[in-house]
Design a protein around this motif. Sequence first.
Motif, short mmCIF file in Angstrom:
data_model
loop_
_atom_site.label_atom_id
_atom_site.label_comp_id
_atom_site.label_asym_id
_atom_site.label_seq_id
_atom_site.Cartn_x
_atom_site.Cartn_y
_atom_site.Cartn_z
N UNK A 65 -76.08 -32.34 -14.59
CA UNK A 65 -76.13 -31.12 -13.78
C UNK A 65 -76.42 -29.87 -14.59
N UNK A 66 -77.11 -30.04 -15.73
CA UNK A 66 -77.37 -28.89 -16.60
C UNK A 66 -78.73 -29.05 -17.27
N UNK A 108 -72.33 -26.97 -23.75
CA UNK A 108 -73.43 -26.42 -22.97
C UNK A 108 -74.42 -25.64 -23.82
N UNK A 109 -73.92 -25.00 -24.86
CA UNK A 109 -74.78 -24.15 -25.67
C UNK A 109 -75.56 -24.92 -26.74
N UNK A 110 -75.33 -26.21 -26.84
CA UNK A 110 -76.13 -27.01 -27.77
C UNK A 110 -77.57 -27.08 -27.25
N UNK A 111 -78.59 -26.84 -28.10
CA UNK A 111 -79.95 -26.78 -27.61
C UNK A 111 -80.48 -28.11 -27.10
N UNK A 112 -79.94 -29.22 -27.61
CA UNK A 112 -80.38 -30.54 -27.15
C UNK A 112 -79.15 -31.38 -26.80
N UNK A 113 -79.38 -32.39 -25.97
CA UNK A 113 -78.29 -33.32 -25.65
C UNK A 113 -77.89 -34.08 -26.87
N UNK A 114 -76.58 -34.19 -27.13
CA UNK A 114 -76.15 -35.00 -28.27
C UNK A 114 -76.50 -36.45 -28.05
N UNK A 115 -76.89 -37.14 -29.12
CA UNK A 115 -77.26 -38.55 -29.00
C UNK A 115 -76.04 -39.41 -28.70
N UNK A 167 -62.42 -23.86 -21.57
CA UNK A 167 -63.71 -23.20 -21.33
C UNK A 167 -64.52 -23.15 -22.62
N UNK A 168 -63.85 -22.85 -23.72
CA UNK A 168 -64.54 -22.77 -25.02
C UNK A 168 -65.15 -24.11 -25.39
N UNK A 169 -64.40 -25.19 -25.16
CA UNK A 169 -64.91 -26.52 -25.47
C UNK A 169 -66.14 -26.86 -24.63
#
Length: 426
Positions: free
Chosen positions: A383-384, A419-426, A412-414
């Motif tokens: 959803x993002x 969300x702020x990671x530029x790519x999806x983590x593998x 919220x911070x976690x």
Amino acid sequence: MTTPPNLQPLAERLRPQSLADIVGQAHLLDPDKPLRFALESGALHSLVLWGPPGTGKTTIAKLLARMTTSEFLEVSAVLSGVKEIRAAVEKAELVTRTSGRRTVVFVDEVHRFNKAQQDAFLPHIESGVIIFVGATTENPAFVLNNALLSRLRVYVLKALDHAALVQLLERAGAATQGISVSAEGLNKLAHAADGDARRALNLLELAGELANGAPIDDTLVATVITGAGVRRFDRGGDEFYDQISALHKSVRGSDPDAALYWFSRMLDGGCDPEYIARRILRIASEDVGNADPRALRIALDAWETFERLGVPEGELALAQALVYCAVAAKSNAVYTALAAARSDVVSGGSLSVPMHLRNAPTKLARTLGHGDGYRYDHNEVGGHARGQGYFPDEMSAREYYAPVERGLEIQIAEKLRRLRQPKRPD
């Protein structure tokens, strides 16, 4: 017309005739203090005396004139206008011409003068024709215009403490025939005076008149002070804003006990409870924020409860919300983030909305490319739409909102870190 001495109030009859007679104000009148030096050396300068009622403003002004052998003229800002100011200046000029003496023009309640009336003094202060001494209970920075204030030194007088008031009452009793009161009675009168020397002497005088030569007993003291102990609160001046500041900072500092004290002080002084309700709502948003979003709802519920119950029952609901905010986890992250965003808006100008974020309600808009390349978040994994930008093209992405490691903002911070990671983590 001068009032005969026997008809003058006790406070006027016992007005200090020397610096040694003044109780309190040691921070101004000790031998090494600037105002004491000015009084004793004759180094006159225009000034304003700022302090609560009954702290000695008029007394100091009169001593300033007497100790420097200057003429003393009093102007009331309540009753006077530019005409009276001109008359005082003309008299001061005459005194200078005929005797060579200076003139102290004392302006009581100087904050009541408007800008034009204040400006009328400027050339005469500048020329040295008058020594201007103003007295005010209001903050000079707010009630005096800059042109006048720049020509004056500001001296701050403090409300008399309990020991100074007792000393004053003891001295008054010794100097006045027919007044005899116990130490306990003096303590009670001093407490009721609440820092005001004039009020203390008026209460003592009233007790003496009622005693009619007999010793003033505790019952009589209790009668005299009934209703007299009104705490200082000016409902719009410095006392008001100092106390609401103390309440707000007590909540921010997570001290529910101090918050309840200042809340009670403000109610005792006659503050509108709805004003406090608005401040609690502000605190819930500004200082608690997303660390505990429930505070905002609780503050609104308390306000609504007060509106339905009224005084005094509704005050309990406000106190409940106040205590909740005081003990809640705190975060001003949203407050800080909004300020940073507004700063960028002011400095960045009217940057265009990126094409992929523009509205495309018509065929023409779509033909112009509005909405091209937009990725609909609900159709994305999780959803993002990771990596999609939302700031103007001319502007690099910002991270205004930095949740604190307290309360709900820990979670919220976690989430934001993911969300702020530029790519999806593998």
